[in-house]
Every structure is written in structure tokens, then in C-alpha cells.
Enzyme design. Structure first.
Site, PDB file in Angstrom:
ATOM      1  CG  ASP A  56       0.358   9.021   0.646  1.00 55.06           C
ATOM      2  OD1 ASP A  56       0.331   7.831   0.979  1.00 55.06           O
ATOM      3  OD2 ASP A  56      -0.390   9.894   1.142  1.00 55.06           O
ATOM      4  CG  HIS A  81      -2.007  -1.017   1.146  1.00 55.02           C
ATOM      5  ND1 HIS A  81      -3.331  -0.690   1.012  1.00 55.02           N
ATOM      6  CD2 HIS A  81      -1.964  -2.374   1.160  1.00 55.02           C
ATOM      7  CE1 HIS A  81      -4.066  -1.784   0.949  1.00 55.02           C
ATOM      8  NE2 HIS A  81      -3.259  -2.832   1.053  1.00 55.02           N
TER       9      HIS A  81
END
Ligand code: ADP
Ligand code: G6P
Length: 465
Positions: free
Chosen positions: A352, A151
């Protein structure tokens, strides 16, 4: 079978964090078993999974001693891997006991899973906390197909090599049948790491040959339940009055990767250089606590509070507070309405994997009068959302310029940019993401010890015929 460190709360209460939010939406549709390692600390752990039944799916929790859990979660996962994979080598804290705990937790989880799994079950492992799991499952003789999805970002080879156990991590990743990433950027880094570390060879089909095995690799950008989130925004907005001033909104776990001090610095430059906006706009930053016991997180909290106070002290008046800061999680329906009623969404992480808030902000807008998304070039979401105002989060001037442009953007341009973002999102929602990953995992051809190709759900003779 889904396996992750953090599982959703058993009572269905509000969870923040992209992994749980996205997977909850994906699993609620088809049901299944979600195995989690977090938050079950006891000095006398059970050797089996502790099962809880929810209406939408089952949860199996793996218990462990709190000392072991701290070294694995706060230690290796969040003081070594999280900073390293986010390129913050200055924040890495390496202690010998951390790596041992990380490995031991994977072993424990593997034992409990091996007890519960059937050969034709698919096992889908999530995130950096559990990289060694396929290795441990295979050592126990588990024959199921095992996929892994990262992720968070995978950095370039040089940064990856700053992790003391980088060779082990690369080998453990190569034990999966399929390894998935959020972006082409991260996929490229994996190929390079496999080539360099394990002499991996890229095949024409995009898979990697390593030690006589083939590992499937792919890019699967995670997403949200777009229609569901949109509905929450529509329902809530119907009976919520708009804010008194146009609002900028930021919603992020209070994590140093989210670029919160840099965001406030950009807002300060904006206020400094555009006095005509004083008393005409407000910034709402919602930042719930996360991993509080790690020092780097304590520091970011006090830094953010200091900066918010500084801006309010410098520009605020009796009638106007330029920064409103909330340090807790909010219910999802409330978040959806806050997004809908905010003129600008500020998503400016320094690095991110994806960033679901960017997608939530777009999904929540009114198509006829949408707000503007300001998005960091270093969020994985930027690969898919070029119609946002893309900024360099390290440059306060750039953030300030984008805030001004967003506040002054004419309706026609707002509608056009939002339309492009929203139509992409409607197709690429969370169901699309999980279906694409599982389809690829199911299609992975496995060469068994007998040298015969085994296809999922088919006997070897049927596949050959
Ligand atoms: P990360 O996974 O690093 O936390 P993402 O942006 O991908 O970042 O996902 C964060 C998820 O957590 C989003 O679904 C977001 O709405 C949710 N979230 C973040 N802050 C809050 C909050 N204050 N209250 C409730 N949910 C939150
Ligand atoms: C990110 C990570 C997840 C993690 C979440 C919340 O989304 O990718 O693995 O669950 O942050 O962090 P926490 O440490 O509270 O689980």
C-alpha cells in the site's frame, strides 16, 4: 489547480478512497479548482471543462466517450498500472488499445487545462492514472510549474520493467518539476529507475539531473485531518453504546492489494488456537465495492464472501457471529465512531502507498483507553508508525499472534503506544502534507529556454538581484 482522475462528488456525498478523502480536506481550507476526469462519460463530450461550484472549492470535469474512458480507467490504469505498481504481475492484462486510450485521455485533459490555466498557477497532478499529463501540457506550451504526487507504491526497477511502456512512463515522470512519493522506499525506487532508464544523476540537493534539466524529488507522507476526525469520533461516541463484545475492525475498499483473505486467514488461526476467545470477540469488516468490472475484483469479492461464510460456519453459534461483513461505503462520522469503539484496528495490506485507515483508527481513539493498531509491514504508514504492532500480512500465524497480543495488552502499554502515534500524527496532518509539497514545488528553480533561472512569483531580474 489540482488534477486527478477521481474528483469528489459534486453534491458532497460520501466518498471512499484515500486520494479524494485527503485532498478534499486539503483543498477545503484554501479553495481552488479541482479538475477530474472520472464519471463524465458522454458520446458527445464538450471540448471544455464542465464547471460545478461547491461551497469549499470548484470542480471542473473533463467529459469523454465511455469506450475511451473504459480503456483508460478499467484498462490501462487498473488492469495494467495498478497491479504492476502493487507488484501483482500475475494480474496484469495488457491490451494494445489500453495504452493508446491512456495517452489520449492525458491529451484531452491537457487541452482543457491549457485553456483554463494562467502562467503563475501551480498545477498539482495526482496519481498513476495521469502520469503523461505534464508531457502533454508542455507540448501545448503550458509554462506553469507542474508537480506530481504518486499515491500508490512505486515498485523496484525489475518489477517496473514488467510494464510494456516502462520507458515512456519514466520519461513522462521526468517531465514534472517535482515528483513526490509516500515513502523513502518508493523515492529510492524512483532514483534507481531514473538512473537506469534515463541516465539520471543524483545531485547534492537531492534533485535529479536528466537531459540538462533538474527534477526535484521528495518524500511527502500523506495524512488526514486529524483534529476533524477526532472530533467526529468524540461527538459520535458520546451517544453510541459500546458493542456487546470487544471488536476488531477492518475498513478497506474491496481491493486485492488490501490483503483481506490473508486477514481472515489470520483471524481463523487466532480462533483456532485460542478457544477461550470464542464468543468473546467479533470482527467487523467494512469493504465497499470498487472497480467491479475488472475480473480480479470480482474474484476477490467472492473469495472474501466465501471465507467469511466459512469462518462463521466453522466457529459461529446461535448467539455469536465471528465475522460481520458489510459491502458498502459508510458515512465518515459513522466510521469514526466505529473506529473509536473497536478494541483493535486491523490494517494488513499486501502492499500500500500509505493507508489512511491506519491514521484514522489512531486519530479516533480515546487517549485514556485507546485501542491497538495492527499494521502491515508493507503499508507505507509503517515507516511512520513503528509503535503499531507490525505484522507480515502473508503469515497467518503472525496476524493471529498480534490479535492475541492486542486483545491482552495492558492499559499502560496501550496508552504509551497510542500516545507516540497520536503525537506524531497531530503534527503530520493533511495540511502539513499539502503545505510541504506546495512549498517545495514553489521553491523549484526553473531554467527557462533563455537559460535564466526563473523563481515563482518573481521576475528573473528580481530573483537574480
Ligand atoms: P485507498 O486509498 O487504497 O482506498 P486508504 O486507506 O489510504 O486506501 O484510504 C481509504 C479511504 O477511504 C479512507 O479515508 C477510508 O476511511 C475510506 N473508506 C474506506 N472504506 C470505506 C467505507 N466502507 N465507507 C466509507 N469510507 C471508506
Ligand atoms: C486509491 C488510488 C486513487 C483512487 C482510489 C479509489 O486511493 O490511489 O487514485 O481514486 O484508490 O479508487 P477509484 O478507482 O474508485 O478512483
Amino acid at each position: 489547480m489540482i488534477v486527478s482522475n477521481r474528483a469528489p462528488s459534486v453534491d458532497g456525498s460520501d466518498d471512499s478512497g484515500g486520494l479524494v478523502v485527503a485532498l478534499k480536506d486539503a483543498l477545503a481550507k484554501d479553495g481552488g479548482l479541482w479538475i477530474g476526469g472520472a464519471a463524465q462519460q458522454t458520446e458527445r463530450p464538450s471540448a471544455s471543462l464542465v464547471l460545478h461550484h461547491r461551497a469549499d472549492f470548484d470542480i471542473g470535469l473533463c467529459e469523454m466517450e465511455s469506450g475511451l474512458y473504459q480503456d483508460y480507467y478499467l484498462g490501462y490504469s487498473n488492469s495494467v498500472l495498478w497491479p504492476a505498481l502493487h507488484g501483482r504481475l500475475d494480474l496484469i492484462d495488457v491490451q494494445p488499445r489500453y495504452a493508446a486510450a491512456y495517452r489520449e485521455v492525458a491529451r484531452r485533459l491537457a487541452r482543457t487545462i491549457a485553456e483554463a490555466v494562467a502562467e503563475d498557477d501551480l498545477i498539482w497532478v495526482h496519481d498513476y492514472q495521469l502520469i503523461p499529463l505534464a508531457h502533454e501540457l508542455k507540448a501545448l506550451g503550458v509554462k506553469s510549474r507542474i508537480g506530481f504526487f504518486l499515491h500508490i507504491p512505486l515498485p523496484d526497477l525489475q518489477t517496473f520493467k514488467a510494464i510494456p511502456d516502462w520507458r515512456d512512463l519514466a520519461r513522462w515522470l521526468a517531465d514534472y518539476d517535482l515528483v513526490g512519493f509516500q515513502t523513502q522506499r518508493d523515492l529510492g525506487h524512483m532514483i534507481n529507475i531514473f538512473r537506469h532508464t534515463l541516465r539520471g544523476e543524483l545531485r547534492a540537493n537531492g534533485n535529479m539531473g536528466i537531459d540538462g534539466r533538474e527534477i526535484a524529488l521528495g518524500c511527502f507522507p500523506i495524512s488526514i485531518n486529524v483534529d476533524g476526525f477526532r472530533r467526529l469520533a468524540d461527538e459520535g461516541a458520546a451517544d453510541t453504546p459500546p458493542p456487546p463484545l470487544p471488536r476488531l475492525i477492518g475498513v478497506d475498499r474491496l481491493d486485492y492489494s488490501k490483503g483481506l483473505p490473508q486477514r481472515l486467514a489470520g483471524y481463523e488461526v487466532f480462533l483456532e488456537s485460542n478457544p477461550e476467545f470464542h464468543s468473546q470477540v467479533g470482527l467487523l469488516q467494512v469493504a465497499p465495492p470498487t472497480r467491479d468490472d475488472v475480473d480480479a475484483y470480482k474474484e476477490i469479492r467472492s473469495e472474501l464472501e466465501h471465507l467469511a461464510g466459512h469462518i462463521n460456519g466453522r466457529f459461529g453459534t446461535v448467539d455469536w457471529t465471528p465475522v460481520q461483513y458489510i459491502h458498502r461505503a459508510l458515512p465518515r462520522d459513522q466510521l469514526a465512531v466505529l473506529f473509536r469503539l473497536s478494541r483493535v484496528g486491523l490494517v494488513t495490506p499486501l502492499f500500500d502507498g500509505m493507508n489512511l485507515v491506519a491514521k484514522e483508527y489512531v486519530a479516533a481513539q480515546d487517549e485514556a483507553d485507546p485501542g491497538v493498531l495492527i499494521l502491515s509491514q508493507f503499508a507505507g504508514a509503517a515507516e511512520e508508525m513503528p509503535e503499531a504492532l507490525i505484522v507480515n500480512p502473508h503469515d497467518p500465524q503472525d496476524i493471529a499472534r498480534a490479535i492475541k497480543a492486542a486483545l491482552e495488552m495492558p492499559l499502560a502499554e496501550r496508552v504509551e503506544r497510542h500516545g507516540a502515534l497520536y503525537s506524531h500524527l497531530r503534527i503530520h496532518d493533511v495540511d502539513h502534507w499539502s503545505a510541504a509539497f506546495l512549498k517545495r514545488l514553489l521553491s523549484v528553480e526553473r531554467i527557462g529556454v533563455d537559460g535564466v533561472a526563473h523563481f515563482p512569483g518573481l521576475e528573473p531580474w528580481a530573483a537574480a538581484g
